[in-house]
Write an enzyme that holds these catalytic residues in place. Sequence first.
Site, mmCIF file in Angstrom:
data_model
loop_
_atom_site.group_PDB
_atom_site.id
_atom_site.type_symbol
_atom_site.label_atom_id
_atom_site.label_comp_id
_atom_site.label_asym_id
_atom_site.label_seq_id
_atom_site.Cartn_x
_atom_site.Cartn_y
_atom_site.Cartn_z
ATOM 1 N N LYS A 247 0.823 -1.211 0.000
ATOM 2 C CA LYS A 247 0.000 0.000 0.000
ATOM 3 C C LYS A 247 0.859 1.265 0.000
ATOM 4 O O LYS A 247 0.543 2.248 -0.662
ATOM 5 C CB LYS A 247 -0.902 -0.013 1.234
ATOM 6 C CG LYS A 247 -1.892 1.139 1.304
ATOM 7 C CD LYS A 247 -3.137 0.834 0.523
ATOM 8 C CE LYS A 247 -4.215 1.875 0.766
ATOM 9 N NZ LYS A 247 -5.425 1.618 0.007
ATOM 10 N N ARG A 248 1.972 1.228 0.727
ATOM 11 C CA ARG A 248 2.803 2.438 0.831
ATOM 12 C C ARG A 248 3.460 2.798 -0.497
ATOM 13 O O ARG A 248 3.895 3.923 -0.696
ATOM 14 C CB ARG A 248 3.872 2.264 1.915
ATOM 15 C CG ARG A 248 4.877 1.161 1.638
ATOM 16 C CD ARG A 248 5.715 0.868 2.876
ATOM 17 N NE ARG A 248 6.575 -0.293 2.695
ATOM 18 C CZ ARG A 248 7.796 -0.246 2.205
ATOM 19 N NH1 ARG A 248 8.308 0.913 1.826
ATOM 20 N NH2 ARG A 248 8.521 -1.336 2.074
#
Length: 501
Positions: A247-248
């Site tokens: 996600k990052r």
Amino acid sequence: MDTIITRFPPSPTGYLHIGGARTALFNWLYARQKGGKFVLRIEDTDEARSTKESVDAIFESLEWLGIDWDEGPYFQTQRYDIYRDYIHKLVESGHAYYCDCTQEEVEAMREEARATGKKPMYNGKCRELNKKPNSEGKDGKSTNMVVRIKAPRMGSTVVDDVVKGSTAFPNSEIDDFIIQRSDGSPMYNLAVVIDDITMNINTIIRGDDHLVNTPKQIIIYNALEASLPLFAHVPMVLGSDKARLSKRHGAMSVSEYRDMGFLPDAMLNYLVRLGWSHGDQEFFTRQELIEKFSLEHIGRSPSMFDMDKLTALNAKHIQSKSPSELAPFFLSNLEKIGIRPQIESEASKAGLNFESESQDTSNSALDSSLNLEKIIETLQPRSKTMVEMAEASKFYFKEEIEFDESSAKKFLKPDIIETLKISAEYIKSIDLSDFSEKNLEDVFKKVMEETNLKFGKIAQPLRVALTGTTVSPGIFEMMLALGKDRTVQRIERAVEYIEKA
């Protein structure tokens, strides 16, 4: 030559993410490039985690990307009878067997193998015992059993792969793996092979994290005397720090990229370049991708996901499209910020004129003068995403322009009143049917002559009058998008503002 048939088999345990979308794209492009078929299959045997919401989200994402399927969607949970038939055939032919070893017994076998420096695996205890599914267990009661494949003991199982080349897996390190659980449900490797055989899949393009499953699947193909498909295992997509995409790094669902204002063609273009190349070309239309895609040009190294590159490519796709092509995406993003067009005519349905619900409908002549395609055209060169375009277009739809204090203080001064009035009168003199950039240029030549001012001295006050700020598209193209009546109205309101101030 047989018709190329590829497939995309997502598990509906979440949304469609970047890696899955790229796999779907590679399979879809190859099928389209070869004039073949693309099959959609939902691998939902993990019933505890599979949801209808995820299934719907996968369909929605594929449809948004424009990845259509020729067959399916098939659901594995609706195919259990087919799997049981094939498992029965494997047992009857001697290629599989029932096993009633407990989990504790199997773990003891693995520990024993570890202690002797071998790979921890099942030792084949039930391999030649010919057990039956209703035979008695150790407690004298009937017992549920698993079904195991009889894996070859000698030699190697070789995976010939278009991308990876040949990889040999020693059979001594492949145990008699389970193909049916004790509750009668099929294991992944069995189900996927049966699906691919019965759906005539002859080309399998998937992530290289599946490579470890392939020798087991080949063993099942061989046991069923079925032809092997062509395998192409593509490298993983990593983040910019070379770690597994998360996600990052921006590893969001496809639908989130849509909501961020990316175009489907830009997403396809970027996804395909994560591992595939065609010379130095970076920008591809959808049709070019179909014409040029090939398995031979998929690289062997992992690809790095870069949000900045995706955004830059999206800007190029925005600039390359016609306003009418962008209109549906623009309208969708307008609605998200509370501007809901009311389509009134066939011309407006085609992406031309409309009015906003928030506007005074008594001013319909002014409202309908807004030109959707012209608005888009003014914003295309400056927009990296469709969200940016929608945000930048807000001033077009405002009935009352709010003047930025510093901009108004600098440019809306008393000494510009006469110039603005003259500009408004000359614009009024243009016949509505001749409201064009050339006629606007001619008008402002007259304004410059009459006021003895250069256009630069006129343009910024006009810009503030029309938008409320000093930053906007070009003056003339903006006036064309606003329309004659709305342009005059805003200039006159700016004059009123200065006089009141």
